[in-house]
Write a protein that holds these residues in place. Structure first.
Motif, PDB file in Angstrom:
ATOM      1  N   GLU A  13      21.901  55.211 -13.128  1.00  0.00           N
ATOM      2  CA  GLU A  13      22.912  56.421 -13.220  1.00  0.00           C
ATOM      3  C   GLU A  13      23.259  56.685 -11.813  1.00  0.00           C
ATOM      4  N   TYR A  14      24.727  56.862 -11.637  1.00  0.00           N
ATOM      5  CA  TYR A  14      25.422  57.360 -10.649  1.00  0.00           C
ATOM      6  C   TYR A  14      25.899  58.881 -10.883  1.00  0.00           C
ATOM      7  N   ASP A  15      25.523  59.837 -10.417  1.00  0.00           N
ATOM      8  CA  ASP A  15      25.830  61.300 -10.551  1.00  0.00           C
ATOM      9  C   ASP A  15      25.923  61.390 -11.972  1.00  0.00           C
ATOM     10  N   GLY A  16      25.160  61.115 -12.871  1.00  0.00           N
ATOM     11  CA  GLY A  16      25.038  61.301 -14.192  1.00  0.00           C
ATOM     12  C   GLY A  16      25.632  60.330 -15.052  1.00  0.00           C
ATOM     13  N   LYS A  17      26.265  59.700 -14.368  1.00  0.00           N
ATOM     14  CA  LYS A  17      27.144  58.488 -15.260  1.00  0.00           C
ATOM     15  C   LYS A  17      26.503  56.978 -15.176  1.00  0.00           C
ATOM     16  N   ARG A  18      26.225  56.447 -16.393  1.00  0.00           N
ATOM     17  CA  ARG A  18      25.517  55.189 -16.357  1.00  0.00           C
ATOM     18  C   ARG A  18      26.101  53.977 -16.162  1.00  0.00           C
ATOM     19  N   ALA A  19      25.827  53.154 -15.114  1.00  0.00           N
ATOM     20  CA  ALA A  19      26.336  51.827 -14.778  1.00  0.00           C
ATOM     21  C   ALA A  19      25.637  50.861 -15.399  1.00  0.00           C
ATOM     22  N   LEU A  20      24.390  50.839 -15.610  1.00  0.00           N
ATOM     23  CA  LEU A  20      23.569  50.111 -16.461  1.00  0.00           C
ATOM     24  C   LEU A  20      22.861  50.954 -17.509  1.00  0.00           C
ATOM     25  N   GLY A  37      32.265  39.857 -16.243  1.00  0.00           N
ATOM     26  CA  GLY A  37      32.397  41.109 -16.898  1.00  0.00           C
ATOM     27  C   GLY A  37      33.446  41.734 -16.050  1.00  0.00           C
ATOM     28  N   PRO A  38      34.201  42.713 -16.932  1.00  0.00           N
ATOM     29  CA  PRO A  38      35.455  43.518 -16.123  1.00  0.00           C
ATOM     30  C   PRO A  38      34.909  44.314 -15.154  1.00  0.00           C
ATOM     31  N   ASN A  39      36.052  45.031 -14.285  1.00  0.00           N
ATOM     32  CA  ASN A  39      35.836  45.886 -13.037  1.00  0.00           C
ATOM     33  C   ASN A  39      34.847  47.028 -13.574  1.00  0.00           C
ATOM     34  N   GLY A  40      34.010  47.325 -12.801  1.00  0.00           N
ATOM     35  CA  GLY A  40      32.826  48.269 -13.337  1.00  0.00           C
ATOM     36  C   GLY A  40      31.852  48.236 -14.356  1.00  0.00           C
ATOM     37  N   ALA A  41      31.740  47.059 -14.776  1.00  0.00           N
ATOM     38  CA  ALA A  41      30.685  46.586 -15.771  1.00  0.00           C
ATOM     39  C   ALA A  41      29.318  46.881 -15.235  1.00  0.00           C
ATOM     40  N   GLY A  42      29.056  46.763 -13.820  1.00  0.00           N
ATOM     41  CA  GLY A  42      27.770  47.058 -13.603  1.00  0.00           C
ATOM     42  C   GLY A  42      27.136  45.767 -12.859  1.00  0.00           C
ATOM     43  N   LYS A  43      28.142  44.841 -12.597  1.00  0.00           N
ATOM     44  CA  LYS A  43      27.544  43.605 -12.101  1.00  0.00           C
ATOM     45  C   LYS A  43      27.117  43.758 -10.853  1.00  0.00           C
ATOM     46  N   THR A  44      27.736  44.466  -9.426  1.00  0.00           N
ATOM     47  CA  THR A  44      27.258  44.578  -8.296  1.00  0.00           C
ATOM     48  C   THR A  44      25.953  45.397  -8.699  1.00  0.00           C
ATOM     49  N   THR A  45      25.848  46.502  -9.202  1.00  0.00           N
ATOM     50  CA  THR A  45      24.869  47.459  -9.387  1.00  0.00           C
ATOM     51  C   THR A  45      23.650  46.519  -9.871  1.00  0.00           C
ATOM     52  N   LEU A  46      23.566  45.686 -10.690  1.00  0.00           N
ATOM     53  CA  LEU A  46      22.536  44.706 -11.178  1.00  0.00           C
ATOM     54  C   LEU A  46      22.258  44.085  -9.892  1.00  0.00           C
ATOM     55  N   TYR A  53      17.972  47.307  -3.277  1.00  0.00           N
ATOM     56  CA  TYR A  53      18.968  48.237  -2.661  1.00  0.00           C
ATOM     57  C   TYR A  53      19.179  49.285  -3.748  1.00  0.00           C
ATOM     58  N   ARG A  54      19.001  49.310  -4.790  1.00  0.00           N
ATOM     59  CA  ARG A  54      19.198  50.235  -5.887  1.00  0.00           C
ATOM     60  C   ARG A  54      17.868  50.361  -6.727  1.00  0.00           C
ATOM     61  N   TRP A  55      17.862  51.624  -6.982  1.00  0.00           N
ATOM     62  CA  TRP A  55      16.335  51.657  -7.758  1.00  0.00           C
ATOM     63  C   TRP A  55      16.870  52.193  -9.219  1.00  0.00           C
ATOM     64  N   ASP A 167      27.450  37.213  -4.947  1.00  0.00           N
ATOM     65  CA  ASP A 167      28.482  38.165  -6.037  1.00  0.00           C
ATOM     66  C   ASP A 167      29.981  37.993  -5.331  1.00  0.00           C
ATOM     67  N   GLU A 168      30.740  37.367  -6.483  1.00  0.00           N
ATOM     68  CA  GLU A 168      31.998  36.963  -5.637  1.00  0.00           C
ATOM     69  C   GLU A 168      32.242  36.211  -4.576  1.00  0.00           C
ATOM     70  N   PRO A 169      31.346  35.185  -4.384  1.00  0.00           N
ATOM     71  CA  PRO A 169      31.080  34.772  -3.117  1.00  0.00           C
ATOM     72  C   PRO A 169      32.498  33.764  -2.619  1.00  0.00           C
ATOM     73  N   THR A 200      31.078  36.304 -11.000  1.00  0.00           N
ATOM     74  CA  THR A 200      32.522  35.957 -10.683  1.00  0.00           C
ATOM     75  C   THR A 200      33.406  36.647 -11.646  1.00  0.00           C
ATOM     76  N   HIS A 201      34.746  36.747 -11.292  1.00  0.00           N
ATOM     77  CA  HIS A 201      35.727  37.226 -12.172  1.00  0.00           C
ATOM     78  C   HIS A 201      36.447  35.857 -12.838  1.00  0.00           C
ATOM     79  N   ARG A 202      36.141  34.836 -12.018  1.00  0.00           N
ATOM     80  CA  ARG A 202      37.035  33.696 -12.565  1.00  0.00           C
ATOM     81  C   ARG A 202      36.269  32.451 -13.249  1.00  0.00           C
TER      82      ARG A 202
HETATM   83  N1  LIG Z   1      27.755  54.058  -5.012  1.00  0.00           N
HETATM   84  C1  LIG Z   1      28.416  54.360  -6.321  1.00  0.00           C
HETATM   85  N2  LIG Z   1      28.286  55.734  -6.296  1.00  0.00           N
HETATM   86  C2  LIG Z   1      29.035  56.282  -7.541  1.00  0.00           C
HETATM   87  N3  LIG Z   1      29.265  55.418  -8.587  1.00  0.00           N
HETATM   88  C3  LIG Z   1      29.180  54.113  -8.399  1.00  0.00           C
HETATM   89  C4  LIG Z   1      28.553  53.498  -7.252  1.00  0.00           C
HETATM   90  N4  LIG Z   1      28.471  52.108  -7.149  1.00  0.00           N
HETATM   91  C5  LIG Z   1      29.056  51.658  -8.271  1.00  0.00           C
HETATM   92  N5  LIG Z   1      29.465  53.063  -9.034  1.00  0.00           N
HETATM   93  C6  LIG Z   1      29.930  53.003 -10.510  1.00  0.00           C
HETATM   94  O1  LIG Z   1      29.034  52.245 -11.366  1.00  0.00           O
HETATM   95  C7  LIG Z   1      29.933  51.392 -12.318  1.00  0.00           C
HETATM   96  C8  LIG Z   1      29.533  49.786 -11.808  1.00  0.00           C
HETATM   97  O2  LIG Z   1      29.933  49.320 -10.602  1.00  0.00           O
HETATM   98  P1  LIG Z   1      29.809  48.147 -10.232  1.00  0.00           P
HETATM   99  O3  LIG Z   1      30.207  48.103  -8.780  1.00  0.00           O
HETATM  100  O4  LIG Z   1      28.241  47.600 -10.534  1.00  0.00           O
HETATM  101  O5  LIG Z   1      30.616  47.447 -11.279  1.00  0.00           O
HETATM  102  P2  LIG Z   1      31.060  45.720 -11.132  1.00  0.00           P
HETATM  103  O6  LIG Z   1      31.037  45.223 -12.409  1.00  0.00           O
HETATM  104  O7  LIG Z   1      30.595  44.911  -9.861  1.00  0.00           O
HETATM  105  O8  LIG Z   1      32.577  45.715 -10.857  1.00  0.00           O
HETATM  106  P3  LIG Z   1      33.760  44.904 -10.107  1.00  0.00           P
HETATM  107  O9  LIG Z   1      34.112  43.732 -11.142  1.00  0.00           O
HETATM  108  O10 LIG Z   1      34.912  45.623  -9.712  1.00  0.00           O
HETATM  109  O11 LIG Z   1      33.289  44.365  -8.734  1.00  0.00           O
HETATM  110  C9  LIG Z   1      31.171  51.839 -12.100  1.00  0.00           C
HETATM  111  O12 LIG Z   1      31.857  52.642 -12.873  1.00  0.00           O
HETATM  112  C10 LIG Z   1      31.359  52.353 -10.480  1.00  0.00           C
HETATM  113  O13 LIG Z   1      32.335  53.374 -10.349  1.00  0.00           O
END
Ligand SMILES: Nc1ncnc2c1ncn2[C@@H]1O[C@H](COP(=O)(O)OP(=O)(O)OP(=O)(O)O)[C@@H](O)[C@H]1O
Ligand SMILES: [Mg+2]
Length: 259
Positions: A13-20, A37-46, A53-55, A167-169, A200-202
């Motif tokens: 969760e980031y600020d109460g919003k679930r990224a995964l 997956g689409p922008n914001g799907a949680g790929k980079t978070t994963l 780097y994330r817990w 991650d999108e190399p 990747t997006h592509r």
């Molecule tokens: N440091 C952060 N603080 C608050 N919210 C974050 C943070 N990093 C990511 N998020 C939120 O978490 C969700 C997932 O983000 P993430 O970067 O993992 O997406 P992504 O799949 O990598 O997207 P993209 O394709 O745009 O790279 C998004 O809704 C994003 O706004």
């Protein structure tokens, strides 16, 4: 085959919003995974989670046999190679390219020990493979985006990592550099010497020989498993809410949008 990654019921969760959201994912050693997956799907978070780097807010994570909470993350990071724009922002800018590449061996962006002759030779040969050996003496802030990306890839390969996270190399690489790099990844995937996760997006940037895929949407796996069963027109259409048609050609995947 041993397990390289085990993610169990992970929520971040980031600020109460679930990224995964309660994600389960298992990767065996030697497998190569594409993650789309689409922008914001949680790929980079994963990917940041895998590196420690994330817990996780909830759930358990085990990477290369090391369980989070019970292991030294610095030791784990020396076994993982990572290319991403996330890591790039940590680069200070005044280090020389050659030092930045060698630092990949030590899992940090700064080099605390002197570069040995053997390390220099290896770093130079990697820069040569990526077609940028002439950049060795430059400072990293003096590079173009594509040049920096090539250097960061060389840095990652320097580590002989057991797990490569990309991650999108290909972001910012020109066509020639991209194909050369994808060819290298393809050879690595077929050799199964290292485990790879490639975001990747592509779909046309998924290297030939990658054998698994995961489609992430809103922090959940919409599909995961063997690439030919996962990466389908149906799954991608559902993922993007668009009429997507996927064509496979020469081991690569091309996306078309049906009007
Ligand atoms: N440091 C952060 N603080 C608050 N919210 C974050 C943070 N990093 C990511 N998020 C939120 O978490 C969700 C997932 O983000 P993430 O970067 O993992 O997406 P992504 O799949 O990598 O997207 P993209 O394709 O745009 O790279 C998004 O809704 C994003 O706004
Ligand atoms: Mg991302």
């Amino acid at each position: 085959m041993s397990r390289a990654i085990s993610v169990r019921r992970v929520t971040i969760e980031y600020d109460g919003k679930r990224a995964l959201q309660g994600l389960d994912w298992s990767v065996r050693s030697g497998e190569s995974w594409a993650v789309v997956g689409p922008n914001g799907a949680g790929k980079t978070t994963l990917m940041s989670l895998l590196n420690g780097y994330r817990w996780p807010t909830q759930g358990t994570v085990e990477v290369l046999g090391m369980r989070f909470g019970e292991c030294d993350l610095r030791e784990l990071r020396t076994r993982i190679g990572m290319v991403s724009s996330f890591l790039e922002s940590w680069v200070r800018g005044d280090e020389r390219v050659i030092e930045l590449v060698v630092s990949g061996k030590y899992g940090s962006t700064r080099l605390w020990t002197r570069v040995t002759a053997a390390e220099r030779r290896r770093a130079m040969s990697l820069l040569r493979v990526l077609g940028c050996e002439d950049l060795a003496g430059k400072k990293s802030r003096e590079l173009s985006q594509g040049e920096r990306q090539r250097v960061m890839i060389a840095r990652t390969l320097m580590a002989d990592a057991e797990l490569l996270i990309l991650d999108e190399p290909c972001e910012g690489l020109d066509l020639g550099a991209r194909e050369k790099f994808l060819g290298g990844l393809s050879r690595l995937a077929k050799a199964k010497l290292t485990t790879m996760v490639y975001v990747t997006h592509r779909t046309d940037e998924i290297p030939e020989g990658f054998n698994h895929a995961m489609i992430l949407k809103e922090g959940k796996a919409l599909a995961a498993g063997r690439i030919e069963k996962t990466l389908t027109s149906e799954n991608l259409s559902e993922c993007y809410n668009l009429p997507v048609r996927l064509e496979r050609l020469g081991g690569r995947y091309y996306t078309l949008i049906d009007a």
